[in-house]
Write an enzyme that holds these catalytic residues in place. Structure first.
Site, PDB file in Angstrom:
ATOM      1  N   GLN A   9      -2.751  -9.878  -6.735  1.00 30.23           N
ATOM      2  CA  GLN A   9      -1.452  -9.275  -6.936  1.00 30.23           C
ATOM      3  C   GLN A   9      -0.594 -10.509  -6.907  1.00 30.23           C
ATOM      4  O   GLN A   9       0.429 -10.618  -7.501  1.00 30.23           O
ATOM      5  CB  GLN A   9      -1.172  -8.572  -5.652  1.00 30.23           C
ATOM      6  CG  GLN A   9      -1.629  -7.200  -5.720  1.00 30.23           C
ATOM      7  CD  GLN A   9      -1.105  -6.415  -4.216  1.00 30.23           C
ATOM      8  OE1 GLN A   9      -0.242  -6.492  -3.753  1.00 30.23           O
ATOM      9  NE2 GLN A   9      -1.989  -5.300  -4.113  1.00 30.23           N
ATOM     10  N   PRO A  27      -6.193  -3.061  -1.559  1.00 28.37           N
ATOM     11  CA  PRO A  27      -6.748  -2.124  -2.547  1.00 28.37           C
ATOM     12  C   PRO A  27      -8.258  -2.456  -2.900  1.00 28.37           C
ATOM     13  O   PRO A  27      -8.604  -3.784  -2.520  1.00 28.37           O
ATOM     14  CB  PRO A  27      -6.045  -2.548  -3.626  1.00 28.37           C
ATOM     15  CG  PRO A  27      -4.804  -3.150  -3.339  1.00 28.37           C
ATOM     16  CD  PRO A  27      -5.047  -3.820  -1.738  1.00 28.37           C
ATOM     17  N   ASP A  80       4.205   0.292  -5.191  1.00 27.40           N
ATOM     18  CA  ASP A  80       4.904  -1.150  -5.037  1.00 27.40           C
ATOM     19  C   ASP A  80       4.143  -2.113  -5.738  1.00 27.40           C
ATOM     20  O   ASP A  80       4.972  -3.079  -5.908  1.00 27.40           O
ATOM     21  CB  ASP A  80       4.541  -1.363  -3.378  1.00 27.40           C
ATOM     22  CG  ASP A  80       3.129  -1.592  -3.011  1.00 27.40           C
ATOM     23  OD1 ASP A  80       2.777  -2.554  -2.989  1.00 27.40           O
ATOM     24  OD2 ASP A  80       2.606  -0.332  -2.851  1.00 27.40           O
ATOM     25  N   GLN A  81       3.043  -2.138  -6.133  1.00 28.05           N
ATOM     26  CA  GLN A  81       2.214  -2.958  -7.200  1.00 28.05           C
ATOM     27  C   GLN A  81       3.138  -2.861  -8.633  1.00 28.05           C
ATOM     28  O   GLN A  81       3.140  -4.198  -9.232  1.00 28.05           O
ATOM     29  CB  GLN A  81       1.063  -2.609  -7.281  1.00 28.05           C
ATOM     30  CG  GLN A  81       0.132  -2.852  -5.987  1.00 28.05           C
ATOM     31  CD  GLN A  81      -1.486  -2.636  -6.370  1.00 28.05           C
ATOM     32  OE1 GLN A  81      -2.058  -3.302  -6.927  1.00 28.05           O
ATOM     33  NE2 GLN A  81      -1.833  -1.565  -5.711  1.00 28.05           N
ATOM     34  N   HIS A 132       6.437  -0.077   1.699  1.00 22.41           N
ATOM     35  CA  HIS A 132       5.962  -1.199   0.832  1.00 22.41           C
ATOM     36  C   HIS A 132       7.003  -1.316  -0.436  1.00 22.41           C
ATOM     37  O   HIS A 132       7.188  -2.161  -0.871  1.00 22.41           O
ATOM     38  CB  HIS A 132       4.756  -1.125   0.389  1.00 22.41           C
ATOM     39  CG  HIS A 132       3.526  -1.618   1.495  1.00 22.41           C
ATOM     40  ND1 HIS A 132       3.633  -1.147   2.894  1.00 22.41           N
ATOM     41  CD2 HIS A 132       3.181  -2.609   1.746  1.00 22.41           C
ATOM     42  CE1 HIS A 132       2.766  -1.580   3.398  1.00 22.41           C
ATOM     43  NE2 HIS A 132       2.299  -2.579   2.981  1.00 22.41           N
TER      44      HIS A 132
END
Length: 481
Positions: free
Chosen positions: A154, A181, A353-354, A376
């Site tokens: 990320q 994750p 949120d990613q 998040h």
């Protein structure tokens, strides 16, 4: 319809700022530790931005997103109070490796980069990476622990995509860590979404699996250089068409445990189908069972992905733990998958949120239907607004003609929850409303201050349409963004 508004640093000093409203509890304890209560985001110099690491979610996400924005947009960055809300505050090995990797990709310089450090400063290079002859195409980051390689991913992915050259990055650590994750989630959910909707060409290959407590996993991430990210519109989720998945065991654990996880998950999903009036056999359920040898560790997990007629994917997972029977693990994953589907989004809460950083950098307007925003996600949105200037809007989706309940926010003056109408009547200004913290966020942060680190908290409520007007970041026009 609600608008997410960034907090103005020009708001009067005597007014309760964002951080002060969040810290409903623990003020005296934090004061004794010398933690600042200044505005969470402020500029001490024209070309430097300062981020409070205890802001909202208060964890590693603030670090990952902030340094990625700084590396791409070319501003100096200071982050203090790093992971102040965690039981072990400051940089952990995986966070340290993540920021060092980003700094190397951006030809930047770091100070304060050591384990347990609560403050870092980052200065990006004045030159774009590919203008330097010595710019590399291969990089390595090793946590030397079971720290998640997916969280490293990320950190580096947005920066690697705009590196100027096709890049290969070897990440070493844990591939299937708790509170992060799964590697399989990144490859089967995150990467396909970015490829289909943002034009991202990236892949990750598992070279060696790393499990708690020794880690030792290895993943090779390859990215193709790009100039701009495409905006997207993902607002229709369609009907459920299939559930795919993997039930995995390794080391000393028998294949029968994977089979028990898969069977329990299948039963729960079929039960749900019956509860909503669908035939139990009209949805394809394909959960593969896998067993691998592992020289040092034993572990298990199950990942479930629900596919829809509109190409959406909603996923959920569970990891085996000591004292937890295999059927319980499978049941828990299926229960979470059902909860994610009932939330009403085109994506699950873990992808929310990613995706924010890609929406903020994209060239144009992106719209995404999601379930209620997680803490998040709200943290990621706040950082994107403050550090990039991207604009976000959130609109509640109403169904069956029902009106949504009005939003309430915490009023520090009275200690009560007030609607926007009530707060405007009291203060005769929108400033108080704009800085007031939502009630659910306050309770989430109170839980975080007490060290409750359970599953990612989700707000209850109807689904929303999340719209972002991205800044159109371009590597070739870095200084103009």
């Amino acid at each position: 319809s609600l608008k997410l508004v960034c907090i103005s640093e020009n708001f009067p000093a005597k007014s309760s700022c964002l951080l002060q409203i969040m810290e409903v509890e623990g003020e005296e304890e934090r004061g004794a530790q010398g933690t600042t209560t200044a505005s969470p985001m402020e500029s001490t110099e024209r070309d430097k931005k300062v981020v409070d690491g205890s802001l909202l979610e208060g964890g590693g996400q603030i670090l990952r997103n902030s340094i990625a924005y700084a590396a791409l947009l070319g501003f100096m960055l200071r982050i203090h109070n790093i992971r102040a809300g965690r039981s072990k505050p400051g940089l952990r090995p995986q966070h340290l490796m993540g920021i060092q990797l980003v700094s190397e990709l951006a030809n930047g310089t770091l100070s304060g980069d050591k384990v347990q450090s609560r403050e870092i400063e980052f200065k990006p290079s004045d030159e774009i990476n590919d203008e330097k002859e010595e710019c590399k195409e291969e990089y390595t980051a090793d946590t030397k622990t079971a720290g998640s390689v997916c969280l490293l991913m990320q950190s580096m992915l947005p920066v690697a995509l705009f590196h100027g050259k096709d890049t290969s990055v070897t990440l070493k650590g844990g591939t299937n860590a708790i509170k992060a994750p799964l590697f399989e989630y990144s490859t089967s959910v995150l990467f396909p979404f970015l490829r289909a909707h943002c034009g991202v060409e990236a892949k990750a290959v598992l070279k060696k699996r790393g499990l708690f407590p020794k880690g030792g996993g290895e993943v090779l991430v390859s990215t193709k250089a790009m100039d701009v990210l495409s905006p997207f519109n993902v607002t229709e989720r369609g009907e459920m068409t299939k559930v795919s998945g993997i039930a995995f065991v390794c080391g000393m654990l028998p294949l029968a445990m994977a089979e028990e996880m898969a069977e329990a998950a299948t039963k729960k999903i079929k039960w749900y189908l019956g509860s909503i009036g669908r035939k139990k056999d009209d949805l394809e359920i394909d959960i593969k069972t896998v067993r691998e040898e592992h020289p040092t560790s034993s572990g298990s997990f199950i990942l479930l992905t629900l596919h829809t007629s509109k190409g959406c994917m909603v996923a959920a997972s569970a990891i085996g733990e000591k004292g937890k029977r295999a059927p319980q693990v499978g049941h828990a994953a299926a229960e979470e998958l059902i909860s994610e589907w009932k939330a009403g989004g085109c994506i699950d809460s873990h992808l929310q949120d990613q995706i924010i950083i890609f929406m903020a950098l994209a060239a144009g307007k992106s719209t995404l239907r999601t379930g209620p925003l997680t803490l998040h996600t709200r943290t990621a949105i706040h950082l994107a607004i403050e550090l990039t200037g991207a604009k976000f809007e959130v609109e509640t989706i109403t169904e069956d003609g029902k009106e949504p309940l009005p939003e309430v926010r915490f009023d520090p003056g009275s200690g009560k929850l007030l609607t926007k109408e009530e707060m405007l009547a009291k203060y005769r200004s929108e400033k108080a409303w704009n800085i007031a913290r939502g009630a659910t966020e306050a309770s989430e942060v109170r839980g975080r201050k007490k060290g409750k680190q359970g599953k990612r908290a989700r707000k209850s409520g109807p689904p929303v349409l999340l719209t972002c007007h991205g800044i159109g970041f371009s590597r070739k026009k870095r200084g103009q963004n």
